[in-house]
Write a protein that holds these residues in place. Structure first.
Motif, PDB file in Angstrom:
ATOM      1  N   ALA A   1     -16.035 -41.353  19.717  1.00  0.00           N
ATOM      2  CA  ALA A   1     -15.102 -41.701  18.646  1.00  0.00           C
ATOM      3  C   ALA A   1     -15.842 -42.039  17.362  1.00  0.00           C
ATOM      4  N   PHE A   2     -16.762 -43.009  17.426  1.00  0.00           N
ATOM      5  CA  PHE A   2     -17.410 -43.494  16.215  1.00  0.00           C
ATOM      6  C   PHE A   2     -18.609 -42.645  15.799  1.00  0.00           C
ATOM      7  N   GLY A   3     -19.044 -41.758  16.682  1.00  0.00           N
ATOM      8  CA  GLY A   3     -20.123 -40.846  16.321  1.00  0.00           C
ATOM      9  C   GLY A   3     -19.578 -39.487  15.929  1.00  0.00           C
ATOM     10  N   LEU A   4     -19.194 -38.716  16.933  1.00  0.00           N
ATOM     11  CA  LEU A   4     -18.678 -37.363  16.705  1.00  0.00           C
ATOM     12  C   LEU A   4     -17.398 -37.391  15.871  1.00  0.00           C
TER      13      LEU A   4
ATOM     14  N   LEU B   1     -10.453 -41.482  16.984  1.00  0.00           N
ATOM     15  CA  LEU B   1     -10.976 -41.796  15.657  1.00  0.00           C
ATOM     16  C   LEU B   1     -10.062 -41.244  14.567  1.00  0.00           C
ATOM     17  N   GLN B   2      -9.488 -40.067  14.783  1.00  0.00           N
ATOM     18  CA  GLN B   2      -8.560 -39.510  13.800  1.00  0.00           C
ATOM     19  C   GLN B   2      -7.343 -40.413  13.625  1.00  0.00           C
ATOM     20  N   ASP B   3      -6.849 -40.969  14.742  1.00  0.00           N
ATOM     21  CA  ASP B   3      -5.726 -41.898  14.640  1.00  0.00           C
ATOM     22  C   ASP B   3      -6.109 -43.123  13.815  1.00  0.00           C
ATOM     23  N   ILE B   4      -7.318 -43.631  14.055  1.00  0.00           N
ATOM     24  CA  ILE B   4      -7.785 -44.803  13.314  1.00  0.00           C
ATOM     25  C   ILE B   4      -8.007 -44.451  11.853  1.00  0.00           C
TER      26      ILE B   4
ATOM     27  N   LEU C   1      -9.922 -52.948  23.510  1.00  0.00           N
ATOM     28  CA  LEU C   1     -11.382 -52.992  23.487  1.00  0.00           C
ATOM     29  C   LEU C   1     -11.977 -52.113  24.582  1.00  0.00           C
ATOM     30  N   ASP C   2     -11.334 -52.097  25.757  1.00  0.00           N
ATOM     31  CA  ASP C   2     -11.847 -51.278  26.857  1.00  0.00           C
ATOM     32  C   ASP C   2     -11.856 -49.803  26.482  1.00  0.00           C
ATOM     33  N   ARG C   3     -10.784 -49.363  25.824  1.00  0.00           N
ATOM     34  CA  ARG C   3     -10.715 -47.948  25.446  1.00  0.00           C
ATOM     35  C   ARG C   3     -11.748 -47.627  24.375  1.00  0.00           C
ATOM     36  N   LEU C   4     -11.906 -48.539  23.416  1.00  0.00           N
ATOM     37  CA  LEU C   4     -12.901 -48.321  22.370  1.00  0.00           C
ATOM     38  C   LEU C   4     -14.305 -48.244  22.952  1.00  0.00           C
ATOM     39  N   LYS C   5     -14.591 -49.122  23.920  1.00  0.00           N
ATOM     40  CA  LYS C   5     -15.920 -49.099  24.548  1.00  0.00           C
ATOM     41  C   LYS C   5     -16.130 -47.807  25.330  1.00  0.00           C
ATOM     42  N   ALA C   6     -15.079 -47.373  26.046  1.00  0.00           N
ATOM     43  CA  ALA C   6     -15.210 -46.180  26.882  1.00  0.00           C
ATOM     44  C   ALA C   6     -15.453 -44.926  26.051  1.00  0.00           C
ATOM     45  N   LEU C   7     -14.803 -44.838  24.903  1.00  0.00           N
ATOM     46  CA  LEU C   7     -14.886 -43.625  24.090  1.00  0.00           C
ATOM     47  C   LEU C   7     -15.695 -43.830  22.814  1.00  0.00           C
TER      48      LEU C   7
ATOM     49  N   ALA D   1     -14.961 -36.307  25.041  1.00  0.00           N
ATOM     50  CA  ALA D   1     -15.326 -36.108  23.631  1.00  0.00           C
ATOM     51  C   ALA D   1     -14.092 -35.779  22.797  1.00  0.00           C
ATOM     52  N   THR D   2     -13.215 -34.945  23.352  1.00  0.00           N
ATOM     53  CA  THR D   2     -11.978 -34.601  22.643  1.00  0.00           C
ATOM     54  C   THR D   2     -11.117 -35.844  22.435  1.00  0.00           C
ATOM     55  N   LEU D   3     -11.005 -36.672  23.476  1.00  0.00           N
ATOM     56  CA  LEU D   3     -10.236 -37.909  23.361  1.00  0.00           C
ATOM     57  C   LEU D   3     -10.830 -38.840  22.309  1.00  0.00           C
ATOM     58  N   GLY D   4     -12.163 -38.916  22.291  1.00  0.00           N
ATOM     59  CA  GLY D   4     -12.826 -39.773  21.316  1.00  0.00           C
ATOM     60  C   GLY D   4     -12.544 -39.347  19.888  1.00  0.00           C
TER      61      GLY D   4
END
Length: 621
Positions: free
Chosen positions: A95-98, A182-185, A85-91, A175-178
């Motif tokens: 992740a969920f936008g771009l 998302l691609q992994d998900i 959850l921490d990683r999802l919140k941070a990125l 942004a790249t990490l995000g």
């Protein structure tokens, strides 16, 4: 040939192939580090050279590929572990936008190009002389697989480049990490839906469309219900299992449980008509929020690394260079289109999420190539007979070439980004990655000035209390501690009090690395067992040569052995207890507390150390 003889021959061939693979691993990994390139590229190239289209040293490719697919299972398992959850919140913003828009638009663009668009098919046939069988896609599932596979980028290559340049904490790095997250998900829904669609289509025949949709909906509902049951009951059961096994302090049992969970839940989802990789991903998410995540990730790392290397080697062996050479205009067209379309889409979306033009171009360039998850999608599609074999090989070859170009694309993106920064009036070229440091690292502790405590027993707790004391926090300049312990009850009790304590063997550098700690300020080894302390100091000194390492010893004999292994300072338990008792006695006789006692203690410590050193030399001689 009898069945037994055939089996023996197959095993012998697999054994020879395994030896070749292990020899290649021993050679390629050090060579890749020396050349500062990703080992993934080396394994793909080795597979190409040693496979059936090269020197033909690897013969039983199908059997090796079955083992290599286990590497994908562990890769998905590790991706699930990272989905905290921490990683999802941070990125989340990126992740969920771009990331979502990037994956959707790229999938649509790559999928729609060959599907039902006669103008684009004619373009490929006329300009690139592409055969109609390779570019004229008539089925929707083929189009979706192609679009999804080509929309993904390489985490292995991109993260390595960002880490080497120290760009992970900047805005464009985040942004790249995000997007990569998302691609992994995004792979997960495809792993769910593709087997369902193909299984339903295989038995559809002349069934009406509405009836097919009803059957598909029922199967999807069943799959969602099954996954929901795994998530609900699995979370409860896995915690109990890991608590019980961790309490035994058995490394073998813990590793076996990790493998059982990753492969076992994969088998469950496979029996449900889904993919084993999806089950491994779900298993990882179930453990992502537990205290065991770091130790689990460290324990599966050797298996994941070797099996993934095998997967990449078999993937490289499946590339047909003769076909790529014969169809080089088509390969060139696909490669150019992949890099341009993905780069333009990502770069165009960047400013919508707060990135400058320079940052957007950098992100778009480094993500424009293909990725290892494309092989996952294409491998699944090949198993389900979604794509023609020739087209599958063509796509794999194109993705491999684009991955090899990732460092070049990143360098080109830097130069283009500098140009846009200069045009926009930014003061420093390349500032796009460094102008804003965000408090959202990959791991929970990356970038902090940390003291790592190995063992959170009474000694470790006292050390932690001293570090956290308000009276010394200013002198430590903001240093904090993180502790690791192998007693699950002790870890749970410490975390309930708010201490950053995690289940894991802190003497393993891989566990510390998994926590996101790249360069600790100091390491404190509190183990009372001398053999454990000695091996811990040896490993930690080798992994972190710049850090200070502190340890405890029972006597001065152990003191000198720990010092020889690289400990910065060692405290001997019995000697310090004796000195402390003696100083209390002196104080009771009225001896001044300050200079006299401190001087006597220092002189006694020096005498004991010298005597111990002389004794050690005599024993050695």
């Amino acid at each position: 040939m009898t069945g037994l003889e055939g089996e023996v021959t197959s095993l012998a061939a697999l054994g020879a192939d395994s030896l070749i693979f292990l020899a290649a691993t021993v050679f390629l990994v050090p060579l890749s580090k020396k050349l500062n390139v990703s080992p993934v590229l080396g394994f793909l190239g080795a597979g190409l050279a040693l496979g059936p289209h090269g020197f033909k040293l690897i013969r039983e490719l199908r059997d090796l590929n079955a083992l290599g697919e286990l590497g994908i299972t562990f890769l998905l398992f590790e991706q699930g572990l990272e989905l905290s959850l921490d990683r999802l919140k941070a990125l989340g913003k990126y992740a969920f936008g771009l990331g979502t828009l990037q994956v959707l638009l790229c999938t649509l663009a790559f999928g729609a190009f060959p599907f039902g668009e006669q103008s684009s098919v004619q373009l490929m046939e006329s300009i690139f002389k592409s055969p109609d069988s390779l570019v004229n896609i008539s089925r929707l599932d083929e189009s979706v697989v192609i679009g999804a596979a080509l929309s993904l980028s390489s985490s292995a290559f991109v993260l390595k480049i960002l880490q080497e340049k120290g760009l992970l904490s900047g805005r464009a790095g985040q942004a790249t990490l995000g997007v990569l997250l998302l691609q992994d998900i995004a792979v997960v829904p495809l792993l769910v839906l593709l087997p369902i669609i193909e299984n339903q289509q295989a038995g559809a025949g002349d069934v009406p469309l509405m009836a097919q949709a009803a059957v598909l909906g029922g199967i999807a509902l069943k799959a969602v219900g099954g996954l929901g049951a795994i998530l609900v009951f699995g979370r409860f059961l896995l915690r109990r299992l890991f608590d019980g096994v961790a309490a035994t302090r058995s490394t073998e049992a813990f590793v076996a449980l990790c493998l059982l969970v990753a492969i076992g839940i994969g088998e469950v989802t496979d029996a449900m008509g889904l993919s084993a990789s999806l089950g491994a991903f779900v298993a990882g998410t179930l453990l992502a929020e537990t205290n065991y995540r770091m130790q689990v990730e460290a324990d599966i790392a050797p298996f994941r690394g070797l099996l993934l290397a095998l997967f990449f080697m078999t993937t490289g062996a499946s590339v047909d260079p003769h076909m790529l050479w014969e169809q080089w205009p088509t390969v060139l067209g696909l490669l150019t289109g992949l890099l341009l379309v993905k780069g333009i889409i990502t770069s165009t979306l960047g400013p919508l999420f707060g990135l400058t033009k320079g940052e957007s171009v950098r992100v778009g360039s480094i993500l424009s190539g293909g990725g290892e998850f494309a092989f996952v999608v294409l491998t699944l599609a090949q198993k389900l007979n979604v794509l023609p074999l020739a087209l599958d090989k063509l796509l794999v070859g194109t993705v491999v070439l684009s991955m090899a170009l990732t460092p070049v694309l990143a360098a080109a993106g830097d130069k283009l980004g500098d140009y846009f920064d200069t045009q926009a009036g930014h003061s420093a070229p390349g500032a796009g990655f460094d102008d804003e440091t965000l408090a959202s690292p990959i791991g929970p502790f990356e970038g902090q000035d940390l003291v790592v405590i190995c063992g959170f027993g009474p000694v470790g707790q006292i050390v932690a209390s001293l570090i956290s004391a308000p009276a010394v926090s200013g002198a430590l300049c903001g240093a904090r501690f993180v502790a690791f312990d192998l007693d699950p009850r002790r870890v749970s009790a410490a975390r309930a009090r708010g201490y950053p304590v995690f289940y894991g063997d802190g003497s393993q550098p891989k566990v510390i690395e998994t926590a996101g700690i790249a360069d600790p300020r100091a390491l404190v080894v509190t183990y009372s067992d001398h053999a454990l302390a000695l091996s811990a100091v040896e490993r930690l000194r080798g992994a972190y040569p710049r850090a200070k390492v502190f340890a405890r010893a029972t006597d001065y004999g152990q003191y000198w052995r720990l010092r020889r292994e690289g400990a910065t300072a060692v405290v001997s338990d019995l000697s310090e207890i004796s000195i402390r008792l003696g100083s209390e006695l002196l104080e009771s006789f009225g001896v001044a507390r300050t200079y006299e006692i401190q001087s006597a203690k220092a002189e006694l410590r020096e005498t004991l150390a010298c005597l111990s050193q002389v004794r050690q030399k005599k024993l050695q001689s």
